[in-house]
Design a protein around this motif. Structure first.
Motif, PDB file in Angstrom:
ATOM      1  N   ASP A   1      -6.008   1.201  14.759  1.00  0.00           N
ATOM      2  CA  ASP A   1      -6.157   1.437  13.317  1.00  0.00           C
ATOM      3  C   ASP A   1      -4.932   0.930  12.549  1.00  0.00           C
ATOM      4  N   GLY A   2      -5.176   0.022  11.631  1.00  0.00           N
ATOM      5  CA  GLY A   2      -4.076  -0.559  10.860  1.00  0.00           C
ATOM      6  C   GLY A   2      -3.469  -1.792  11.505  1.00  0.00           C
ATOM      7  N   THR A   3      -3.950  -2.129  12.711  1.00  0.00           N
ATOM      8  CA  THR A   3      -3.418  -3.302  13.427  1.00  0.00           C
ATOM      9  C   THR A   3      -4.556  -4.251  13.809  1.00  0.00           C
ATOM     10  N   LEU A   4      -5.467  -3.782  14.664  1.00  0.00           N
ATOM     11  CA  LEU A   4      -6.623  -4.603  15.066  1.00  0.00           C
ATOM     12  C   LEU A   4      -7.707  -4.568  13.998  1.00  0.00           C
ATOM     13  N   ILE A   5      -7.930  -3.369  13.433  1.00  0.00           N
ATOM     14  CA  ILE A   5      -8.908  -3.191  12.347  1.00  0.00           C
ATOM     15  C   ILE A   5      -8.237  -2.402  11.220  1.00  0.00           C
TER      16      ILE A   5
ATOM     17  N   PHE B   1       3.849  -7.224  25.502  1.00  0.00           N
ATOM     18  CA  PHE B   1       4.152  -7.019  24.086  1.00  0.00           C
ATOM     19  C   PHE B   1       3.291  -5.870  23.557  1.00  0.00           C
ATOM     20  N   VAL B   2       3.861  -5.128  22.623  1.00  0.00           N
ATOM     21  CA  VAL B   2       3.103  -4.096  21.932  1.00  0.00           C
ATOM     22  C   VAL B   2       3.077  -4.475  20.458  1.00  0.00           C
ATOM     23  N   VAL B   3       1.907  -4.380  19.840  1.00  0.00           N
ATOM     24  CA  VAL B   3       1.783  -4.672  18.410  1.00  0.00           C
ATOM     25  C   VAL B   3       1.235  -3.434  17.723  1.00  0.00           C
ATOM     26  N   GLY B   4       1.923  -2.978  16.670  1.00  0.00           N
ATOM     27  CA  GLY B   4       1.452  -1.789  15.975  1.00  0.00           C
ATOM     28  C   GLY B   4       2.043  -1.666  14.587  1.00  0.00           C
ATOM     29  N   ASP B   5       1.508  -0.689  13.836  1.00  0.00           N
ATOM     30  CA  ASP B   5       1.965  -0.485  12.456  1.00  0.00           C
ATOM     31  C   ASP B   5       2.799   0.783  12.306  1.00  0.00           C
ATOM     32  N   ARG B   6       3.047   1.475  13.425  1.00  0.00           N
ATOM     33  CA  ARG B   6       3.871   2.698  13.365  1.00  0.00           C
ATOM     34  C   ARG B   6       4.906   2.649  14.482  1.00  0.00           C
ATOM     35  N   TRP B   7       5.994   3.373  14.243  1.00  0.00           N
ATOM     36  CA  TRP B   7       7.070   3.363  15.252  1.00  0.00           C
ATOM     37  C   TRP B   7       6.578   3.903  16.577  1.00  0.00           C
ATOM     38  N   HIS B   8       5.665   4.868  16.573  1.00  0.00           N
ATOM     39  CA  HIS B   8       5.264   5.430  17.873  1.00  0.00           C
ATOM     40  C   HIS B   8       4.598   4.372  18.758  1.00  0.00           C
TER      41      HIS B   8
ATOM     42  N   THR C   1       0.476  -4.473   8.026  1.00  0.00           N
ATOM     43  CA  THR C   1      -0.816  -3.910   7.629  1.00  0.00           C
ATOM     44  C   THR C   1      -0.828  -2.417   7.943  1.00  0.00           C
ATOM     45  N   GLY C   2      -1.877  -1.727   7.522  1.00  0.00           N
ATOM     46  CA  GLY C   2      -1.961  -0.290   7.773  1.00  0.00           C
ATOM     47  C   GLY C   2      -0.778   0.430   7.151  1.00  0.00           C
ATOM     48  N   SER C   3      -0.054   1.190   7.976  1.00  0.00           N
ATOM     49  CA  SER C   3       1.138   1.908   7.506  1.00  0.00           C
ATOM     50  C   SER C   3       2.405   1.079   7.678  1.00  0.00           C
ATOM     51  N   GLY C   4       2.253  -0.201   8.021  1.00  0.00           N
ATOM     52  CA  GLY C   4       3.399  -0.999   8.453  1.00  0.00           C
ATOM     53  C   GLY C   4       4.516  -1.154   7.434  1.00  0.00           C
ATOM     54  N   ARG C   5       4.142  -1.285   6.148  1.00  0.00           N
ATOM     55  CA  ARG C   5       5.209  -1.444   5.143  1.00  0.00           C
ATOM     56  C   ARG C   5       6.039  -0.177   5.021  1.00  0.00           C
ATOM     57  N   ALA C   6       5.377   0.954   5.022  1.00  0.00           N
ATOM     58  CA  ALA C   6       6.107   2.221   4.966  1.00  0.00           C
ATOM     59  C   ALA C   6       6.949   2.403   6.223  1.00  0.00           C
ATOM     60  N   THR C   7       6.387   2.012   7.349  1.00  0.00           N
ATOM     61  CA  THR C   7       7.138   2.116   8.611  1.00  0.00           C
ATOM     62  C   THR C   7       8.397   1.267   8.549  1.00  0.00           C
TER      63      THR C   7
ATOM     64  N   PRO D   1      12.440  -3.398  16.501  1.00  0.00           N
ATOM     65  CA  PRO D   1      11.354  -4.337  16.796  1.00  0.00           C
ATOM     66  C   PRO D   1      11.891  -5.726  17.147  1.00  0.00           C
ATOM     67  N   ALA D   2      11.184  -6.407  18.030  1.00  0.00           N
ATOM     68  CA  ALA D   2      11.527  -7.796  18.329  1.00  0.00           C
ATOM     69  C   ALA D   2      11.193  -8.677  17.136  1.00  0.00           C
ATOM     70  N   ALA D   3      10.184  -8.275  16.365  1.00  0.00           N
ATOM     71  CA  ALA D   3       9.796  -9.022  15.170  1.00  0.00           C
ATOM     72  C   ALA D   3       9.042  -8.091  14.222  1.00  0.00           C
ATOM     73  N   CYS D   4       9.162  -8.369  12.919  1.00  0.00           N
ATOM     74  CA  CYS D   4       8.329  -7.720  11.906  1.00  0.00           C
ATOM     75  C   CYS D   4       7.565  -8.836  11.208  1.00  0.00           C
ATOM     76  N   VAL D   5       6.258  -8.744  11.206  1.00  0.00           N
ATOM     77  CA  VAL D   5       5.421  -9.815  10.663  1.00  0.00           C
ATOM     78  C   VAL D   5       4.349  -9.205   9.765  1.00  0.00           C
ATOM     79  N   ASP D   6       3.682 -10.087   8.987  1.00  0.00           N
ATOM     80  CA  ASP D   6       2.736  -9.558   8.005  1.00  0.00           C
ATOM     81  C   ASP D   6       1.500  -8.921   8.636  1.00  0.00           C
ATOM     82  N   ASP D   7       1.004  -9.520   9.715  1.00  0.00           N
ATOM     83  CA  ASP D   7      -0.269  -9.035  10.253  1.00  0.00           C
ATOM     84  C   ASP D   7      -0.453  -9.505  11.697  1.00  0.00           C
ATOM     85  N   LEU D   8      -1.587  -9.136  12.256  1.00  0.00           N
ATOM     86  CA  LEU D   8      -1.831  -9.409  13.676  1.00  0.00           C
ATOM     87  C   LEU D   8      -1.858 -10.901  13.994  1.00  0.00           C
ATOM     88  N   ILE D   9      -2.389 -11.714  13.102  1.00  0.00           N
ATOM     89  CA  ILE D   9      -2.455 -13.143  13.453  1.00  0.00           C
ATOM     90  C   ILE D   9      -1.047 -13.738  13.484  1.00  0.00           C
TER      91      ILE D   9
END
Ligand SMILES: [Mg+2]
Ligand SMILES: [Zn+2]
Length: 188
Positions: free
Chosen positions: A11-15, A130-137, A154-160, A170-178
């Protein structure tokens, strides 16, 4: 030989993050969801989804629906030639209203139980993953097993992103999954 994986939050990453997703008509792909997964498949990276679903513990989502949602996502991915190799979810919560789900489990992120289980079942090389997500957990679960973490906005990523974690960089912060996928393809 064990292979590296890309472990995706759902949620917030894949969809889109629909809050507590409880109906298929609220399940929304991003425009790039199918392409992102297919690119990872073509790169011979295992694609894993690992998602906290505490809505089950809270009585807001039926556990059977979680499986139904994942079959639905898998079907739409398959129609676009893309595939998730393993689906993992945690239905628990320490304060669950449904007592059968009330526990301090080892699978709820930031715990790494889902990642370790995926590694056992699918022979994954977690330190090369690699792990991709929108929250620190999400990223903390990855860091616990030596995987690199990519935060999406995406999702909560900006707040995170605006509230840094004491536990993980993080190894990287990017706009979205692609964008995360193109970073991974350059760094794997
Ligand atoms: Mg998320
Ligand atoms: Zn759990």
């Amino acid at each position: 030989m064990s292979r590296p994986a890309v472990i995706l939050d759902r949620d917030g990453t894949l969809i889109h993050d629909a809050g507590y997703l409880d109906r298929l008509d609220r399940l929304e792909f991003f425009p790039y969801t199918v392409d992102a997964v297919r690119l990872l498949n073509r790169a011979n990276l295992a694609v894993i989804v690992a998602t906290n679903q505490s809505g089950v513990a809270r009585g807001l989502v039926e556990e059977a629906f979680v499986g139904e949602a994942h079959r639905h996502i898998a079907g739409r991915l398959a129609a676009g030639g893309a595939r998730v190799d393993g689906w993992y979810y945690c239905p628990h919560h320490p304060d669950a209203t449904r007592p059968e789900y009330r526990q301090a489990c080892d699978c709820r992120k930031p715990q790494a139980g889902m990642l370790r289980r995926a590694a056992r079942e699918l022979d994954l090389d977690l330190p090369r993953s690699f792990v991709v997500g929108d929250r620190w957990h999400d990223l903390e679960a990855g860091a616990a097993v030596g995987a690199r973490g990519i935060l999406v906005r995406t999702g909560s990523g900006r707040a995170t992103e605006s509230t840094p974690s004491a536990a993980v960089i993080p190894a990287a912060c990017v706009d979205d999954l692609i964008e995360a996928v193109s970073w991974i393809l350059q760094h794997s």
